[in-house]
Scaffold this motif. Structure first.
Motif, mmCIF file in Angstrom:
data_model
loop_
_atom_site.group_PDB
_atom_site.id
_atom_site.type_symbol
_atom_site.label_atom_id
_atom_site.label_comp_id
_atom_site.label_asym_id
_atom_site.label_seq_id
_atom_site.Cartn_x
_atom_site.Cartn_y
_atom_site.Cartn_z
ATOM 1 N N PRO A 87 50.247 47.382 36.136
ATOM 2 C CA PRO A 87 48.813 47.102 36.249
ATOM 3 C C PRO A 87 48.394 45.855 35.477
ATOM 4 O O PRO A 87 47.504 45.111 35.922
ATOM 5 N N ILE A 88 49.041 45.612 34.330
ATOM 6 C CA ILE A 88 48.715 44.418 33.542
ATOM 7 C C ILE A 88 49.159 43.171 34.297
ATOM 8 O O ILE A 88 48.410 42.182 34.390
ATOM 9 N N THR A 89 50.367 43.221 34.853
ATOM 10 C CA THR A 89 50.867 42.094 35.658
ATOM 11 C C THR A 89 49.955 41.848 36.852
ATOM 12 O O THR A 89 49.625 40.701 37.184
ATOM 13 N N MET A 90 49.560 42.926 37.499
ATOM 14 C CA MET A 90 48.657 42.829 38.654
ATOM 15 C C MET A 90 47.368 42.106 38.272
ATOM 16 O O MET A 90 46.890 41.224 39.006
ATOM 17 N N THR A 91 46.805 42.466 37.130
ATOM 18 C CA THR A 91 45.529 41.877 36.700
ATOM 19 C C THR A 91 45.691 40.397 36.385
ATOM 20 O O THR A 91 44.835 39.570 36.742
ATOM 21 N N SER A 103 47.644 37.011 47.924
ATOM 22 C CA SER A 103 46.327 36.382 47.793
ATOM 23 C C SER A 103 46.433 35.077 47.009
ATOM 24 O O SER A 103 45.777 34.081 47.342
ATOM 25 N N LEU A 104 47.263 35.079 45.961
ATOM 26 C CA LEU A 104 47.481 33.863 45.173
ATOM 27 C C LEU A 104 48.069 32.760 46.038
ATOM 28 O O LEU A 104 47.615 31.604 46.008
ATOM 29 N N VAL A 105 49.083 33.117 46.838
ATOM 30 C CA VAL A 105 49.701 32.138 47.744
ATOM 31 C C VAL A 105 48.661 31.621 48.733
ATOM 32 O O VAL A 105 48.574 30.412 49.001
ATOM 33 N N LYS A 106 47.845 32.541 49.250
ATOM 34 C CA LYS A 106 46.801 32.153 50.209
ATOM 35 C C LYS A 106 45.814 31.182 49.577
ATOM 36 O O LYS A 106 45.436 30.174 50.192
ATOM 37 N N ASN A 107 45.413 31.430 48.359
ATOM 38 C CA ASN A 107 44.444 30.569 47.689
ATOM 39 C C ASN A 107 45.016 29.185 47.403
ATOM 40 O O ASN A 107 44.296 28.170 47.455
ATOM 41 N N LEU A 114 52.334 48.693 42.712
ATOM 42 C CA LEU A 114 53.218 47.661 43.271
ATOM 43 C C LEU A 114 52.632 47.105 44.557
ATOM 44 O O LEU A 114 52.652 45.884 44.778
ATOM 45 N N TYR A 115 52.092 47.988 45.385
ATOM 46 C CA TYR A 115 51.451 47.547 46.632
ATOM 47 C C TYR A 115 50.308 46.581 46.341
ATOM 48 O O TYR A 115 50.218 45.497 46.932
ATOM 49 N N TRP A 116 49.426 46.945 45.404
ATOM 50 C CA TRP A 116 48.262 46.103 45.112
ATOM 51 C C TRP A 116 48.670 44.818 44.387
ATOM 52 O O TRP A 116 48.047 43.774 44.576
ATOM 53 N N THR A 117 49.737 44.897 43.586
ATOM 54 C CA THR A 117 50.253 43.696 42.922
ATOM 55 C C THR A 117 50.757 42.696 43.958
ATOM 56 O O THR A 117 50.480 41.490 43.865
ATOM 57 N N MET A 118 51.491 43.203 44.948
ATOM 58 C CA MET A 118 51.980 42.316 46.005
ATOM 59 C C MET A 118 50.813 41.743 46.807
ATOM 60 O O MET A 118 50.854 40.575 47.220
ATOM 61 N N MET A 138 35.917 42.152 39.088
ATOM 62 C CA MET A 138 36.641 43.052 39.968
ATOM 63 C C MET A 138 38.093 43.211 39.532
ATOM 64 O O MET A 138 38.686 44.289 39.642
ATOM 65 N N ALA A 139 38.684 42.120 39.002
ATOM 66 C CA ALA A 139 40.065 42.209 38.504
ATOM 67 C C ALA A 139 40.157 43.225 37.374
ATOM 68 O O ALA A 139 41.097 44.032 37.314
ATOM 69 N N LEU A 140 39.176 43.245 36.470
ATOM 70 C CA LEU A 140 39.177 44.190 35.353
ATOM 71 C C LEU A 140 38.901 45.620 35.843
ATOM 72 O O LEU A 140 39.468 46.585 35.312
ATOM 73 N N ILE A 141 38.041 45.740 36.847
ATOM 74 C CA ILE A 141 37.751 47.076 37.401
ATOM 75 C C ILE A 141 39.006 47.683 38.026
ATOM 76 O O ILE A 141 39.324 48.857 37.814
ATOM 77 N N PHE A 142 39.752 46.859 38.764
ATOM 78 C CA PHE A 142 40.997 47.356 39.359
ATOM 79 C C PHE A 142 42.011 47.733 38.288
ATOM 80 O O PHE A 142 42.785 48.678 38.457
ATOM 81 N N LEU A 143 42.030 47.012 37.177
ATOM 82 C CA LEU A 143 42.931 47.360 36.071
ATOM 83 C C LEU A 143 42.608 48.755 35.553
ATOM 84 O O LEU A 143 43.514 49.575 35.331
ATOM 85 N N VAL A 144 41.323 49.035 35.377
ATOM 86 C CA VAL A 144 40.911 50.350 34.867
ATOM 87 C C VAL A 144 41.254 51.446 35.876
ATOM 88 O O VAL A 144 41.791 52.504 35.512
#
Length: 894
Positions: free
Chosen positions: A159-163, A214-218, A205-209, A188-194
Motif C-alpha cells: 500500500p505504501i508503494t502504491m501511494t 496510470s503513471l505510464v499513461k501520464n 497489487l491490482y491497484w498498484t499496477m 485521493m492517493a491518501l484516501i486509497f492508502l487508508v
C-alpha cells in the motif's frame, strides 16, 4: 431482489465479471496468481483507456473554460456581494453558455475509477483463489503483505508503494494545474492508502499496477505525438512478449497455451489498418446513419432493449420452463421465477446501463459504430438462437452438460459462420442504401416479440410450479427411473468397476468401519491381485473381456484397430450371458467406450438384449437438492450467475460456444462446485437403491463403471462419513474410497431387505490402483519396480457368489482383474466361448504367470499406432503367485 442488489447487479456486477473472467483467463494461461492479477490490471486499464481519453478531453475543456471565465468571475466577485453577486454570476454564466454543474467535468477521471475500484474490492478482497497463494515477496495474496514488523505492528509495503506511485503519477499529470485539482489528486492517493492498507495483497497489487499503468499513461500525455510513440512502444512490447512467451518462458504452459496468448497479441500490431477500415465504414456505408442522430439513437436503443430481453428474460425463462421442478425449492428460492431477476438485471446492466453511458460519452462516430454493432449482434443472436440452436446434450441443475458438451458437426459450424458473417454486415449494407428504417422496424418487432415470449415462459413456469407445489411429495427421496432391473426369481450378475479403487486401502477401511464385514457378507477380498497396467486404457480391456485382451494379446492382433478391440473386450461378457445363457444385459459408462474419454455407448446398439447408457452426472442435481449436508445455496448462486452465460452461449455462433462453456466453468474465477466431478460419479452410488427394481422376469447382467474412486477432491464438507478414520496418507482419496464402498454397502443392505441378495453374484473390481497409497512394508518387499509403484498395479477385487453367507473373508489366491468375466460366468454357461474369436473361455493362462507393462499410456494419442499400444520392452514384466514377493517379478524378456 432488494433495490441494493439490483443496483449492484446493474452497475458493479458487469465490472466484477470483467475482472473475474480476465483473472480466470490469465490464471489458466500462466498458472500463476500474481501474473493473473497483473493481467486483470492490464485488461481493466486497456478497457478504460478510451474512457480516460474522453475524461481528459472534458477535463481540458473545463480547464480552458475556467481559465477563460476567471477574469470575469474575479471582477464580479470583487464588485458585487450576496444575492446581487449570485444573480450577476448566473447571468455571466448563461451568456457564456456555462453552468456551475459543468465543473464536475474536472472530476470525471476520478469518477471513472470509483465503480472499477468498488468492483475490484468486491471481487478481489474475498476471492478464495488468492488465499495461500504467493507471488514474489508476497507470502499470501489473500492477506495483507506484512513484509516486516515493528514490534507487533505489521508494516505493509504494497500500500505504501502504491501511494508513492500514485503521487508521482499525479505530480506528472497535474503539473501546471490549479491547486484545487492537485489537492484532489493527492487527497485521493491518501484516501486509497487508508482504505487499502489492511486489504489483501492481491487487491493492493491490482491497484498498484493500475497506478503504474496510470503513471505510464501520464508520461505519454506529456510527449509530442503520444499516440505514435505509444504505438511503436506497444509493437516493441508485443514482439518482446511474444518472443518471451514462445521461446523463453518456462512456467509449464503448453505450446497451445503459448499460441493462444501470442496470436491475439500479434493481431494488435495492425491497429492502424483496423482504424482506417473503421473510418472508411463511417465515411462511406455508415455515413447516412452517422448524420441522422434520431435514427441512430433509435437503432441503438431498441437493439439494446431487445438484446436485454432476449438474454435476460426469454432464454433464461425458456430454460427454466423446460424443467420447472428441477429449479424449484433451491436455497432461499422456492419459485423458479426468482432465478429470472439475476440474468435480467445482468443483461440490463451490460446492454442498457453501461452501453448507454458509453454511447453518450462519445461523439457521433463512436455512437454510429455502437448502434450498428448492437443491431448486428441482435440479428446474429436471433439467427443463432432459433436457426442454429444445436444439440449440446442435457443439463443438470448445476447448469453443466451431463457427460460433457456434445461436439457439433463441422458442416453445421461452417454454415453458421457464413450465415453469421452475412447477417453481421447486413446493417452496413442497408445503411449504404439508406434503408436503416428497416432495421429499426426489425428491432422494434423483436422487442415486442421477446416480451410476448418471455411472458408466455413466465406464465408456463408459474403454472407448472403451482402444479408441482400441489402434488409435491415431501419425501426427501427423489423419484427416479429404474436403471438396475434385477430379478427376484432368476439369477443376477452385477459387475461394478470402481476406477482406481485402491486395494491397499481396503483393510484400513475395515478397521475404521468394522460393520462392513457383515454388510459385505458372503464377499471374498482378494488382496493378491494384479492389474496389467496402471492406467485405464490398457488395464480395462482385460477386466471386461478376460485374458485375450491383455496389452500383450491386443498387440498380437496388429492389423485391427485398438478401438475395435476395446469395444470387443467390453462386449465379451454381456454377449456370452445373453447369447449362451438366458440373460438380459445393462451396461453403463464402460471405460473408453467407443474409444471416447466420455464413454460413447453406441457400440451396444446392434445387440437387442444389451442396453447401453450413461449415468455419469445424471444425478448430480438430485444429490445436491436432496442431500441435507450439501449447501444448496451454492447451486442457487451458480444458477443466478450462469443463466446469463447460458443466454450468451445460445446467442453466440457455434464455434464460440465451447469457449463460453469452457469445461463447465462458464469462466468463473473460482469453481463454486469444485467437488462436482466427484458428485457426478458418486451420485450413482448414493442413489443405487432408488435406481434399482426387482421386476426383471429374466436373468439379469449389470455392468457399470464408476469413477468416484478416481477423484481426489476434499469431501469433508459433504459429511458422507459418520465415523472417525485413522488413515491420513492421501486422506482425500482414502475418504472417497470409504464413502464409495459404504454407499455400495447401503445398496447391498437394500438387496437383502428385498430378498434379492442370495440370487445375486456381485463383483467389485478396479482397473488399477492409485500408486500413492500406504507403504506396503508388511507386504511388498520393494514398493517400486522399474521406478513404478507396485500398488498402482494392485487393484481392488471383491467377489460374492450366489448364496454365499458369513462375514467377509480374505483369500490370498493369485488373481488378476482379468479373472472378472470368468468369475461372472462361472457355472452359468457349460462351455463358454468368446463370441468374437470362438476361443474357449477360461483363465488357465495365468497359471504360469502374467505379463504386465508399466508404460504410462493413458490417452489414445500416446500410442504411435491406432492398432497397437506403444510400449517399451523394458516396461514389460512377468509376475506370478505371490505378488508381494519381489522374487515373483521379473523382466518379461528374460
Amino acid at each position: 431482489m432488494t433495490l441494493g442488489n439490483i443496483l449492484y447487479t446493474i452497475i458493479l456486477y458487469p465490472l466484477v465479471q470483467i475482472i473475474e473472467i480476465s483473472y480466470f483467463l490469465f490464471n489458466k494461461l500462466f498458472d500463476n496468481t500474481g501474473i493473473a492479477i497483473l493481467g486483470v490490471s492490464l485488461t481493466v486499464t486497456l478497457l478504460c483507456l478510451p474512457l480516460y481519453i474522453v475524461a481528459e478531453h472534458w477535463q481540458q475543456v473545463e480547464r480552458d473554460t475556467q481559465k477563460k471565465l476567471k477574469p470575469g468571475i474575479d471582477r464580479i466577485k470583487s464588485v458585487f456581494k450576496g444575492d446581487e453577486q449570485y444573480m450577476i454570476l448566473s447571468t455571466f454564466y448563461r451568456q457564456n453558455h456555462y453552468h456551475p454543474m459543468m465543473a464536475l467535468r474536472s472530476s470525471f477521471g476520478l469518477l471513472i475509477q470509483i465503480p472499477f475500484f468498488m468492483a475490484a474490492y468486491s471481487c478481489l478482497s474475498k476471492m478464495p483463489a488468492l488465499q495461500g497463494e504467493s507471488f514474489l515477496f508476497i507470502k499470501n495474496m489473500g492477506q495483507p503483505d506484512a513484509i516486516f514488523y515493528i514490534g507487533k505492528l505489521p508494516i505493509n509495503i504494497l500500500p505504501i508503494t502504491m501511494t508513492i506511485i500514485n503521487i508521482i503519477a499525479g505530480a506528472i499529470y497535474c503539473k501546471g494545474f490549479p491547486f484545487k485539482e492537485k489537492a484532489q489528486i493527492y487527497g485521493m492517493a491518501l484516501i486509497f492508502l487508508v482504505i487499502l492498507y489492511d486489504s489483501p495483497a492481491g487487491l493492493v497489487l491490482y491497484w498498484t499496477m493500475n497506478n503504474i499503468f496510470s503513471l505510464v499513461k501520464n508520461i505519454f500525455y506529456k510527449m509530442k505525438n503520444p499516440l505514435k510513440v505509444l504505438y511503436y512502444i506497444m509493437c516493441g512490447a508485443i514482439l518482446f512478449t511474444v518472443v518471451f512467451i514462445l521461446f523463453i518462458y518456462d512456467g509449464g504452459a503448453s505450446p497451445k497455451k503459448r499460441l493462444i496468448v501470442s496470436i491475439p497479441l500479434l493481431l494488435l500490431i495492425p491497429i492502424p489498418l483496423y482504424l482506417n477500415g473503421v473510418n472508411w465504414l463511417l465515411c462511406k456505408p455508415l455515413n447516412c446513419l452517422m448524420t441522422n442522430t434520431k435514427e441512430r439513437f433509435k437503432l441503438f436503443l431498441f437493439s439494446a432493449i431487445a438484446l436485454t430481453i432476449l438474454t435476460g428474460l426469454v432464454l433464461p425463462s425458456g430454460l427454466i420452463s423446460s424443467s420447472v421442478q428441477e429449479f424449484s425449492n433451491i436455497g432461499s428460492f422456492t419459485s423458479p421465477t426468482s432465478f429470472l431477476h439475476s440474468p435480467f438485471w445482468q443483461s440490463f446492466g451490460i446492454f442498457i446501463f453501461w452501453t448507454t453511458c458509453i454511447y453518450f460519452l462519445f461523439h457521433e462516430k463512436i455512437q454510429t459504430l455502437i448502434a450498428s454493432l448492437f443491431t448486428s449482434l441482435l440479428l446474429c443472436s436471433i439467427v443463432n438462437v432459433y436457426l442454429f440452436s444445436g444439440n449440446y446434450g442435457s443439463m443438470d441443475i448445476t447448469l453443466k452438460f451431463i457427460g460433457g458438451i456434445v461436439s457439433q458437426k463441422k458442416l453445421f459450424i461452417l454454415i453458421n459462420i457464413i450465415v453469421s458473417v452475412l447477417i453481421f454486415v447486413l446493417p452496413v449494407i442497408l445503411s449504404k442504401f439508406n434503408k436503416t428504417k428497416i432495421l429499426s422496424s426489425v428491432n422494434i418487432i423483436a422487442v415486442f416479440s421477446f416480451l410476448v415470449l418471455g411472458s408466455i415462459n413466465i406464465h408456463t413456469i408459474k403454472n407448472e410450479y403451482k402444479k408441482f407445489s400441489e402434488t409435491h411429495n415431501q419425501s426427501s427421496e427423489p423419484a427416479m427411473n429404474t436403471k438396475f432391473s434385477l430379478s427376484k426369481t432368476g439369477k443376477n450378475v452385477v459387475v461394478i468397476m470402481l476406477d482406481r479403487a485402491e486395494s491397499s486401502y481396503f483393510e484400513h477401511i475395515l478397521v475404521d468401519n468394522p460393520d462392513l464385514r457383515s454388510i459385505y457378507s458372503g464377499f471374498t477380498y482378494y488382496p493378491n491381485t494384479v492389474s496389467f497396467n496402471g492406467h485405464t486404457l490398457m488395464a480395462s480391456p482385460a477386466l471386461y473381456g478376460g485374458y485375450e485382451y491383455t496389452p500383450t494379446e491386443i498387440n498380437r492382433r496388429e492389423n485391427e484397430l485398438l478401438s475395435t478391440k476395446h469395444n470387443e473386450a467390453t462386449l465379451v461378457l454381456p454377449r456370452i450371458l445373453t447369447e449362451q445363457a438366458d440373460f438380459t444385459a445393462q451396461m453403463y459408462d464402460t471405460s473408453w467406450g467407443n474409444y471416447s474419454y466420455l464413454a460413447d455407448m453406441s457400440f451396444t446398439k446392434d445387440y437387442s438384449k444389451i442396453n447401453g447408457g450413461i449415468l455419469n452426472g445424471l444425478y448430480t442435481g438430485d444429490f445436491k437438492k436432496g442431500f441435507e449436508d450439501y449447501d444448496d445455496s451454492l447451486i442457487q448462486n451458480s444458477v443466478c450467475r450462469n443463466l446469463f452465460f447460458i443466454s450468451i452461449f445460445r446467442a453466440a455462433p457455434a464455434i464460440l460456444r465451447p469457449v463460453i462453456y469452457y469445461k463447465g466453468t462458464w469462466w468463473a474465477s473460482e469453481d463454486i462446485s469444485d467437488i462436482d466431478s466427484f458428485i457426478d460419479w458418486y451420485g450413482q452410488l448414493y442413489f443405487m437403491p432408488q435406481l434399482t427394481d426387482f421386476n426383471n422376469p429374466e436373468n439379469s447382467l449389470i455392468i457399470f463403471t464408476n469413477e468416484a474412486t478416481h477423484c481426489n477432491e476434499n469431501i469433508d464438507n459433504l459429511n458422507l462419513i459418520n465415523h472417525s478414520v485413522s488413515f491420513k496418507d492421501d486422506e482425500n482419496g482414502y475418504l472417497i474410497n470409504v464413502a464409495s464402498l459404504e454407499a455400495i454397502g447401503n445398496w447391498l443392505e437394500y438387496l437383502k431387505s428385498n430378498n434379492a441378495y442370495d440370487n445375486t453374484r456381485i463383483i467389485i473390481v478396479a482397473d488399477h490402483g492409485i500408486g500413492y497409497g500406504p507403504t506396503y512394508s508388511e507386504k511388498f518387499n520393494n514398493e517400486l519396480i522399474n521406478n513404478y509403484p507396485k500398488d498402482q498395479l494392485n487393484p481392488l477385487l471383491l467377489f460374492k457368489d450366489f448364496d454365499e453367507t458369513g462375514d467377509l473373508r480374505t483369500d490370498y489366491t493369485f488373481m488378476t482383474n482379468a479373472d472378472t468375466p470368468y468369475l461372472a460366468v462361472k457355472d452359468l454357461v457349460e462351455k463358454p466361448f468368446n463370441p468374437f474369436t470362438n476361443v474357449a473361455f477360461n483363465n488357465s493362462t495365468k497359471n504360469n504367470g502374467v505379463t504386465i507393462t508399466t508404460d504410462d499410456i493413458f490417452m489414445p494419442h500416446h500410442s504411435k499406432s491406432n492398432k497397437t499400444y506403444t510400449v517399451r520392452k523394458d516396461s514389460m514384466f512377468t509376475v506370478k503367485e505371490n505378488i508381494f514377493d519381489d522374487k515373483n517379478w521379473a523382466p518379461a524378456n528374460n
